[in-house]
Write an enzyme that holds these catalytic residues in place. Structure first.
Site, PDB file in Angstrom:
ATOM      1  N   GLU A   7       0.685  -1.230  -0.272  1.00 13.65           N
ATOM      2  CA  GLU A   7       0.053  -0.049   0.404  1.00 13.65           C
ATOM      3  C   GLU A   7       1.000   1.251  -0.060  1.00 13.65           C
ATOM      4  OE1 GLU A   7      -3.498  -1.027   3.194  1.00 13.65           O
ATOM      5  OE2 GLU A   7      -1.667  -0.407   3.862  1.00 13.65           O
ATOM      6  N   GLY A  73      -9.238  -8.310   9.683  1.00 14.70           N
ATOM      7  CA  GLY A  73     -10.330  -9.513  10.065  1.00 14.70           C
ATOM      8  C   GLY A  73     -11.085  -8.862  10.716  1.00 14.70           C
ATOM      9  N   ILE A 169      -5.560 -12.042  14.917  1.00  6.97           N
ATOM     10  CA  ILE A 169      -6.972 -13.231  15.141  1.00  6.97           C
ATOM     11  C   ILE A 169      -6.798 -13.942  13.970  1.00  6.97           C
ATOM     12  CG2 ILE A 169      -9.270 -12.867  16.004  1.00  6.97           C
ATOM     13  CD1 ILE A 169      -7.280 -11.862  18.325  1.00  6.97           C
ATOM     14  N   MET A 190      -4.266  -4.556  13.925  1.00 10.22           N
ATOM     15  CA  MET A 190      -3.147  -4.365  15.656  1.00 10.22           C
ATOM     16  C   MET A 190      -3.141  -2.987  15.484  1.00 10.22           C
ATOM     17  SD  MET A 190      -1.139  -8.240  13.896  1.00 10.22           S
ATOM     18  CE  MET A 190      -0.148  -7.865  15.250  1.00 10.22           C
ATOM     19  N   GLU A 191      -3.090  -2.570  15.135  1.00  5.25           N
ATOM     20  CA  GLU A 191      -2.466  -0.868  15.537  1.00  5.25           C
ATOM     21  C   GLU A 191      -3.759   0.522  15.240  1.00  5.25           C
ATOM     22  OE1 GLU A 191      -2.509  -2.684  12.035  1.00  5.25           O
ATOM     23  OE2 GLU A 191      -0.645  -3.256  12.679  1.00  5.25           O
ATOM     24  N   ASP A 214      -9.407 -11.065   5.620  1.00  6.32           N
ATOM     25  CA  ASP A 214      -9.598 -12.386   6.156  1.00  6.32           C
ATOM     26  C   ASP A 214     -10.981 -12.084   7.100  1.00  6.32           C
ATOM     27  OD1 ASP A 214      -7.511 -11.332   7.636  1.00  6.32           O
ATOM     28  OD2 ASP A 214      -8.547 -12.102   9.615  1.00  6.32           O
TER      29      ASP A 214
END
Ligand code: SAH
Length: 244
Positions: A7, A73, A169, A190-191, A214
């Site tokens: 990205e 996710g 996860i 996660m951020e 996901d």
């Protein structure tokens, strides 16, 4: 800030007047996008990386707003790979003081906050930018076959709660636990909540835009890097271009 190198590369490729600086271990790219001055940097993965990088952007570059892109996710079952999630509020799902001093699960100690909202103005602009991307730019931007292979027919834009923690996860058990503990939760990554906390402490308008990669369960995506390169990075670069 982008959480994926693919990205980041696509965003940097859209810039003019480019220069680079090394800050610690990070390569920071400065330039202009749609004639606006921007600073582009890889966030790293996890809350510490995202928090230190956000702080660096604020302290060193005096940024006026922060846009974060990455993948996430899905937590709610109706979300699909390729859908877009715009974070309207953020929770740290691994924050747990276990009731010590009366601090509830998910509450950020000393801030007395559980959910931190993003900028309302940036939410509205991001929804518009994502909508414009899906309704006009997407057809010429992403290979049709790549979308078909992943069953991405008509991606949907959702706005809502995102949870972050230092954990990828990928189990049905953890997924269900999060669904029960946080019924409004749309997606996990996660951020975002770390960026939110830093932005809150500095009064900085921010937004987080995530592409679902996901379903946070036992069947993970077959080819994660390919999805980011061929699909998600196109979505985020296109949305960022419209937004800026
Ligand atoms: N497993 C991947 C790497 C994970 S990337 C691979 O093989 O390449 C980690 C990034 O994905 C982080 O930025 C995180 O925010 C995001 N992410 C995507 N899906 C996630 C999930 N189910 N749980 C946590 N983070 C997720």
């Amino acid at each position: 800030m982008a959480a994926m190198h693919e990205e980041l590369n696509r965003i940097v490729a859209m810039l003019s007047d480019v220069s680079e600086e090394k800050v610690g271990h990070k390569l920071v790219t400065l330039g202009k996008l749609n004639n606006k001055k921007v600073v582009v940097v890889f966030s790293g993965w996890g809350k510490v990386a995202a928090a230190t990088t956000s702080t660096m952007l604020i302290e060193r570059y005096a940024i006026s707003q922060l846009l974060f892109t990455g993948v996430a996710g899905a937590i709610q079952n109706h979300l699909n790979i390729g859908d877009i999630v715009i974070g309207t509020s953020f929770v740290q799902h691994d924050m747990d003081c276990a009731g010590v001093l009366g601090i509830k699960r998910f509450e950020i100690p000393l801030l007395s906050l559980t959910e931190i909202p993003s900028s309302k103005a940036l939410q509205i602009k991001s929804e518009q930018a994502a909508n414009d991307y899906l309704s006009s730019d997407l057809v010429n931007d992403v290979d049709k076959e790549e979308l078909e292979n992943l069953n991405i027919t008509s991606p949907v834009i959702y706005s809502g709660l995102i949870a972050s923690g230092d954990q990828f996860i990928s189990s049905e058990e953890k997924l269900q636990e999060l669904q029960q503990a946080l019924p409004k939760l749309l997606a996990v990554e996660m951020e975002g909540a770390a960026v939110a906390q830093v932005a809150y402490e500095y009064d900085l308008p921010f937004i987080v835009i995530r592409i679902i990669s996901d379903k946070a369960n036992d069947d993970s995506l077959i080819d994660f890097p390919r999805f980011i390169d061929k699909v998600a990075s196109h979505f985020t670069a296109g949305i960022i271009k419209n937004l800026v």
